[in-house]
Enzyme design. Sequence first.
Site, PDB file in Angstrom:
ATOM      1  N   GLU A 127       0.818  -1.215   0.000  1.00  0.00           N
ATOM      2  CA  GLU A 127       0.000   0.000   0.000  1.00  0.00           C
ATOM      3  C   GLU A 127       0.853   1.267   0.000  1.00  0.00           C
ATOM      4  OE1 GLU A 127      -4.154  -1.436   1.895  1.00  0.00           O
ATOM      5  OE2 GLU A 127      -2.476  -1.358   3.285  1.00  0.00           O
ATOM      6  N   GLU A 182      -4.518 -10.232   0.350  1.00  0.00           N
ATOM      7  CA  GLU A 182      -5.313 -10.111   1.570  1.00  0.00           C
ATOM      8  C   GLU A 182      -6.763 -10.405   1.219  1.00  0.00           C
ATOM      9  OE1 GLU A 182      -4.792  -6.367   3.637  1.00  0.00           O
ATOM     10  OE2 GLU A 182      -2.620  -6.376   3.295  1.00  0.00           O
TER      11      GLU A 182
END
Length: 986
Positions: free
Chosen positions: A418, A494
């Site tokens: 991220e 994820e």
Amino acid sequence: MSGTPPAPGRTTVPYHEDRSPGSGALPPRPWYAGSDAARLSLNGRWRFRLSPTVADTDTAFTAPEFDDAGWSELEVPGHWVLQGHGAPAYTNTAYPFPVDPPRVPDENPTGDHRHRFDLPPNWPGGPAVLHFGGVESCARVWLNGTELGHFKGSRSAHEFAVGPLLRPRGNVLAVRVHQWSSGSYLEDQDQWWLPGIFREVELHSRPEGAVADHFVHAGYDHTTGLGTLRVSCDPPGRVTVPSLGLDLATDESATVAVRPWTAEDPVLYDGELVTPGERIPLRIGFRTVRVADGLLQVNGRRILLRGVNRHEFDPHRGRALDRGTMRRDLLMMKRHNLNAVRTSHYPPHPAFLDLCDELGMWVVEECDLETHGFRALGWRNNPVDDPRWEPALLDRARRTVERDKNHPSVIMWSLGNECGTGQGLSAMAAWMRRRDPSRPLHYEGDPSCADTDVYSLMYADHAEVERIGRRTEEPPDDAELAARRRDLPFVLCEYGHAMGNGPGGLSEYQRLFETYPRCQGGFVWEWLDHGLHRTTPQGAEFHAYGGDFGEELHDANFVCDGLVFPDRTPSPGLTELKKVVEPVRITEGGSGDGPPRTVVIRNLHDFADLSGLAFSWAYEVDGVAHASGTLTVPDTAAGATAEVELPPVLSAPGGTRADGSYPEAWWTVRAVLAEGTAWAAAGHEVAWGQLPAPAPGDRTGPPVGPPVAPRRSGADLTLGPGVFDPATGLLTAVAGEAVHGPRLEVWRAPTDNDEAASGPSDPGPAAAWRRAGLHRMRHRTDDVALSPEALTVRTRVAAAGTDAALRVVHRWTAAAELLRLEVTVEPEGEWHVPLPRLGLRMAVAGSLGRVRWYGGGPGEGYPDSRAAARLGRWESSVDALQTPYVRPQENGARPGVRWAELTRADGTGLRIDGVPEFFLTARRWTTEELDAARHTTDLTPGERVRLHLDHAQHGLGSRSCGPGVLPRYRLTAGPARFAFTFSAVR
């Protein structure tokens, strides 16, 4: 160099705020647990002083003669905020300081550490290095008054040359650690901010000719069964592998027959690397990783990742983990059918990778990098797209690869997490490809996949995963990139956000992974709840989360989103995941009418056949085993299927249950380890399945008895064993047991997934439920009518301010000692939200503290998270039925219940039979009390046991960070009919 921040207008910044990775540290080198070169641990009790700002510090403490008698003591490895100095803080994405890279606030807690040590008498002298395994977030180091340098990169190892500075006795190591630094901008990783020296500090002797660097290249050719070994080394030396008969010069290759290393069969060959100054033990695993034909392959076969994301955490010691804790975690993972770990979002302690090599685990190792907080700023000033940060980014990439390149368990490098996109990531990727072309690269944050070898997403919903599996997903705008991406394997880095009660929908994801070869599994977020152990003034223990330490900015219990509770007790989510990803699928075979006569065994391993498993069967009637035996299953190859005959139909007692319903028969087939392994003993259960069996014996059974008419008796109304309030029609006693209710209930204490909002226009299910008033429903009795056969109570259930309601008819009948309730529900008005639950709520005496039931168990289960609920007879205390989620919420439902008994210590009590099967919940506090609680210590047991007999429940989903409840698991308001029978247990 001064530690004082510059005045406004100055063009220079102090070392802890410059963008560099540091100065003075040696180049990174591979980690190994030990060699014949001497080592000295410097862990233990250190002297410590905390200053609130950098301006409050000076460097006088670095002098060996400095008097630190007035300082505190601190355990190293450790975090000072967990040892009485300051407080931890949790944020998910937001930086807990003003964003002005690379600058940090004046309020920058700074910990000065001093440690005095002597060299052992046999210390060899000569060159030596001082090793730091991990320090958050910036450290400046002195030895015996001489400054060595400083470093950033909290989860990377750093070393300094110190040989000439060492003394036989009275060495003084001084370390200044800043909580905030420029490095903090690269470490916004959804975890507690925990400053300190949290990994080992050691002194390593490095004699002349010691190993400065070595790289083990051990490939495997699956077409020939041969492995090729080459070890490069600085300085040159020799490599021996006795079991393979190898004695090679470094950089010399040899090809021999070997057993390959896989996560299922982690074969390691012991070897030794010898240079003129050092002997290093090697553990060599032969395996080849590549992306070919659009698939991620190891040793020529597609692999399916049954993985978890793993932060390093302990509720007492933060990130200061010991090897025993690491091993326990891995054993628990293996025993729950997991085969992969993503090291979110930094390199783990290298001992963890040693254990992954040994026990067998695919590892995606991530660099110590995340800049998530810039997303809220439109990625303005994002360091990964600023060339001034490139040296720091490359330093983190180098320190990750160089330290851990010799672990066969590491099958991919991940650039970070991220961080948006930028030239810094491309520079990292280019360097990693040059240094180690044997491993593919991963990074989720760039949808173009320009710098990666796999296509990765997080929290994609099931429909998107299916489109990707079909290679029909929406492509990026660039046609060339679109074509390249569609040729890549897909991984969910994820998914299945395991926050609170959940996640739901795991089974549906797994079926997609097993259906579409391109979809190669993923990593559930995450392994462990990060609750910090705390004790109330009254001595009650609980786990704290964001906001419990007075943080001005925090993300509450979002840090508690694991499959394992902080004390490392498995949650129901982990039990569910074990069942969902089991590597052997056991289903019913045969075709046509009637129960199956065969069982289908599908081997979902990537490499192993079924020879390591033993299979058994049991024939059960209403959960009672009547026969059992072994099942002979051929040594089915990985990916293949076998169909095996079940035993002949067996005889068993017939008849009916107490309420007149018929018993049911099931086969239970289990697969267990035939022999012990490094991670579990023989007999450990790997997989199981249940199949309907032929009905037992005589199914006619005796009649229950003639109906009983209701009658008035003084102020009460009685019907068989039941006593009612004549005004409301509520049951007040049954079979001599005082009760309160039952009444229709639709509210549940919202789960974290219920509470999650996806934006201003979609505040989430719980907010919608509260707007609709489902937490404050009113009950109106419209009619209490008696007939010769029944007592009929009509009610209307609705919330203030709305005309949406539920019309409920309770029809009570009795026969012999049985009291039966038939419930009919009809919605009225317009319903725009699903219901949290639909069922009955009642209370019984607190002395009924034992529960036996026939249904799903032994743990909790919900509509989209009940794969692990095994049909059987189970027993528990009411207290043990509770699941202690760190933030209390709806929990503890047992699904598929046919009947349940609540009893006292003497065995007397109340029995409840349900048609159709129902969800049973029993607890010692009300739903309202559960809803109001913020920690487990907020719940105080009451005098009654509160029962929920639910006809249906809304699903769980994983909306706290991911998709909500799949349509099939939404509990839409609609007509419903269900029944319960109450009787005494004597």
